[in-house]
Scaffold this motif. Structure first.
Motif, PDB file in Angstrom:
ATOM      1  N   UNK A  73       0.816  -1.218   0.000  1.00 46.26           N
ATOM      2  CA  UNK A  73       0.000   0.000   0.000  1.00 46.26           C
ATOM      3  C   UNK A  73       0.852   1.272   0.000  1.00 46.26           C
ATOM      4  N   UNK A  74       1.945   1.258   0.731  1.00 48.23           N
ATOM      5  CA  UNK A  74       2.826   2.431   0.707  1.00 48.23           C
ATOM      6  C   UNK A  74       3.392   2.646  -0.693  1.00 48.23           C
ATOM      7  N   UNK A  75       3.804   1.580  -1.351  1.00 45.08           N
ATOM      8  CA  UNK A  75       4.332   1.701  -2.708  1.00 45.08           C
ATOM      9  C   UNK A  75       3.257   2.221  -3.658  1.00 45.08           C
ATOM     10  N   UNK A  76       2.007   1.799  -3.444  1.00 50.59           N
ATOM     11  CA  UNK A  76       0.901   2.262  -4.291  1.00 50.59           C
ATOM     12  C   UNK A  76       0.691   3.765  -4.119  1.00 50.59           C
ATOM     13  N   UNK A  77       0.751   4.232  -2.876  1.00 53.26           N
ATOM     14  CA  UNK A  77       0.589   5.667  -2.611  1.00 53.26           C
ATOM     15  C   UNK A  77       1.772   6.442  -3.170  1.00 53.26           C
ATOM     16  N   UNK A  78       2.974   5.894  -2.997  1.00 53.89           N
ATOM     17  CA  UNK A  78       4.165   6.538  -3.574  1.00 53.89           C
ATOM     18  C   UNK A  78       4.017   6.662  -5.088  1.00 53.89           C
ATOM     19  N   UNK A  79       3.532   5.610  -5.719  1.00 51.29           N
ATOM     20  CA  UNK A  79       3.367   5.593  -7.176  1.00 51.29           C
ATOM     21  C   UNK A  79       2.391   6.681  -7.624  1.00 51.29           C
ATOM     22  N   UNK A 139       1.588   9.494  -6.028  1.00 47.75           N
ATOM     23  CA  UNK A 139       2.182  10.820  -5.821  1.00 47.75           C
ATOM     24  C   UNK A 139       3.276  11.085  -6.872  1.00 47.75           C
ATOM     25  N   UNK A 140       4.047  10.051  -7.213  1.00 49.18           N
ATOM     26  CA  UNK A 140       5.096  10.196  -8.223  1.00 49.18           C
ATOM     27  C   UNK A 140       4.535  10.642  -9.568  1.00 49.18           C
ATOM     28  N   UNK A 141       3.326  10.170  -9.880  1.00 49.80           N
ATOM     29  CA  UNK A 141       2.753  10.415 -11.204  1.00 49.80           C
ATOM     30  C   UNK A 141       1.714  11.540 -11.224  1.00 49.80           C
ATOM     31  N   UNK A 166       9.081  12.704   0.102  1.00 50.80           N
ATOM     32  CA  UNK A 166      10.102  12.218  -0.836  1.00 50.80           C
ATOM     33  C   UNK A 166      10.273  13.171  -2.022  1.00 50.80           C
ATOM     34  N   UNK A 167       9.268  14.018  -2.234  1.00 50.69           N
ATOM     35  CA  UNK A 167       9.338  14.990  -3.312  1.00 50.69           C
ATOM     36  C   UNK A 167       9.705  16.374  -2.797  1.00 50.69           C
TER      37      UNK A 167
END
Length: 464
Positions: free
Chosen positions: A410-416, A418-420, A459-460
């Motif tokens: 889930x953290x990776x999904x949220x990171x993804x 926000x990244x995009x 992270x951004x």
């Protein structure tokens, strides 16, 4: 109206066979259910409820108790009612999915249960009495009702918010689910009348008149019947709200002719605020006082909560975890020029399995990019749940790797997401709201969507 009968299948298939506070392991209860006759097992739940009430000396007899039931909006209505009463100077306690409060002291609900177990609930009520609480609001679930968690709670006001298909598999059908909610109103009308401040406290049945199932719940016996909604002719027993026009601070809301600026932006929040106003009016608060106090309402954490760390796109965390709540969320989205990126999942443990593909189709219809991830798998394989939701999204036309992404963590999904995200986009993180844990095989792990979003934004380089 007479007593409500719920099938043994509904009781047998309840979401939680044992309360956290019952001191008996889930595995032991699962074994006992296979060999103990169903009537005895039902009696076990009832005996626990009576024992808990005796153990904590019938605490609900010493406060005005408001119960909130329905499919959607229960937690927010509980919270809003508590805010109104607190603004008016009363000491208040409440129990809800989103947390517990005892005269201003907040307690995290890490149980993954809307309605605490019998001993846990009665203990909380006793602590509220000891803290001087005059009012208590109890979010009352269908699962809790079927398991007799309401027994021993002397409600004075019962509020029905709405009814949509939910927990259908655990209740073995919509009619059983509908009847399970009816247990509450039968219990309310048959409860012992309290005497407080020299007067008898009436039992008041409060129903959302705009819901198609309103007449079923309004038919139960009570000392007074009230309704609320956004249609109909206003009178002392029917509260009618009108949204006049938006303002920079919210909307102008009129309830039976009393106007306020309501600082809530989501359309579903307006409905929940009206339900809360109706609840406290039914509990004896003058209408004008209740409405004016509602002008100070604050949004409930994890319900249409915007995470703003200076980014030029909008991030909204919301508890919506089923189709009707998601539709309400979409109806409330602010105007935007960009895309909608949604992060979704679905609960495990055999809960509403048929809903998963439907959710996938729904989110695919309303969003530009769909990210399916883990939510609360319980003992199920998370990948099986994720693929079921993704299948529905594919059926609507989403394409893997282009407009549909499945990410287990889930953290990776949220990171993804926000990244995009780009300027003007809206990122929706749904399903958990302000919950503090994720239910996984063998128990639960700490989790908070809002913390995860802030971590992704950090992270951004955004100031979190």
């Amino acid at each position: 109206m007479g007593t409500i009968e719920v099938s043994e299948a509904a009781i047998r298939n309840c979401e939680k066979p044992c309360d956290f506070d019952d001191r008996i392991s889930m595995s032991l209860i699962s074994i006992l259910r296979r060999y103990i006759p169903k009537p005895i097992f039902i009696a076990y739940h009832l005996a626990l409820a009576y024992a808990a009430n005796v153990r904590y000396r019938s605490p609900s007899d010493s406060m005005i108790v408001i119960g909130i039931t329905g499919t959607n909006g229960k937690s927010s209505t509980v919270n809003f009612a508590a805010q109104i009463l607190t603004t008016l100077g009363y000491k208040v306690g409440y129990t809800s999915t989103a947390g517990f409060t005892i005269a201003g002291r907040e307690i995290v609900n890490a149980m993954k249960m809307t309605m605490p177990g019998r001993f846990a609930l009665q203990k909380l009520l006793r602590e509220m009495v000891d803290a001087g609480c005059q009012y208590v609001i109890v979010e009352t679930s269908s699962q809790g009702l079927v398991q007799n968690r309401h027994v021993g709670v002397n409600y004075d006001v019962g509020v029905f918010t709405n009814l949509t298909p939910e927990h259908i598999e655990s209740h073995r059908g919509f009619e059983n689910y509908k009847k399970a909610k009816g247990i509450f109103f039968a219990h309310l009308g048959g409860g012992k009348r309290k005497r407080m401040n020299g007067r008898i406290v009436p039992k008041v049945n409060v129903v959302n008149a705009d819901d198609e199932h309103a007449s079923f719940y309004a038919a139960f016996s009570a000392d007074r019947h009230m309704t609320y909604g956004f249609t109909g002719d206003q009178n002392d027993d029917h509260l009618v709200a009108h949204v006049r026009y938006p303002s920079p601070a919210g909307v102008i809301l009129s309830v039976n002719g009393v106007d306020i600026t309501l600082p809530l932006l989501a359309l579903f929040e307006h409905k929940n605020a009206l339900a809360a106003i109706a609840a406290v009016v039914a509990a004896g608060i003058p209408l004008r006082d209740a409405v004016i106090a509602a002008a100070k309402l604050r949004s409930v954490p994890g319900r249409f909560e915007t995470i703003d760390c200076g980014q030029l796109f909008t991030v909204i965390v919301d508890y919506a975890y089923e189709p009707y709540a998601l539709l309400a969320l979409y109806d409330s989205l602010p105007e935007h020029e960009g895309r909608v990126i949604g992060i979704h999942g679905s609960a495990g443990g055999g809960r509403d399995v048929a809903r998963r593909e439907k959710m996938g189709r729904l989110v695919a219809e309303h969003e530009d990019f769909v990210i399916v991830t883990n939510e609360d798998p319980y003992e199920e394989d998370p990948r099986v749940i994720i693929e079921a939701v993704a299948k529905g999204a594919r059926e609507f036309g989403k394409v893997d790797g282009e407009s549909l992404f499945t990410i287990d963590d889930r953290q990776e999904a949220i990171d993804f997401a926000i990244d995009h995200a780009k300027d003007g986009d809206i990122v929706l993180v749904t399903g958990k709201g302000s919950e503090s844990v994720m239910a996984v095989k063998g128990g639960s792990v700490p989790w908070d969507d809002r913390t995860a979003v802030r971590s992704a934004l950090a992270k951004h380089g955004y100031n979190v």
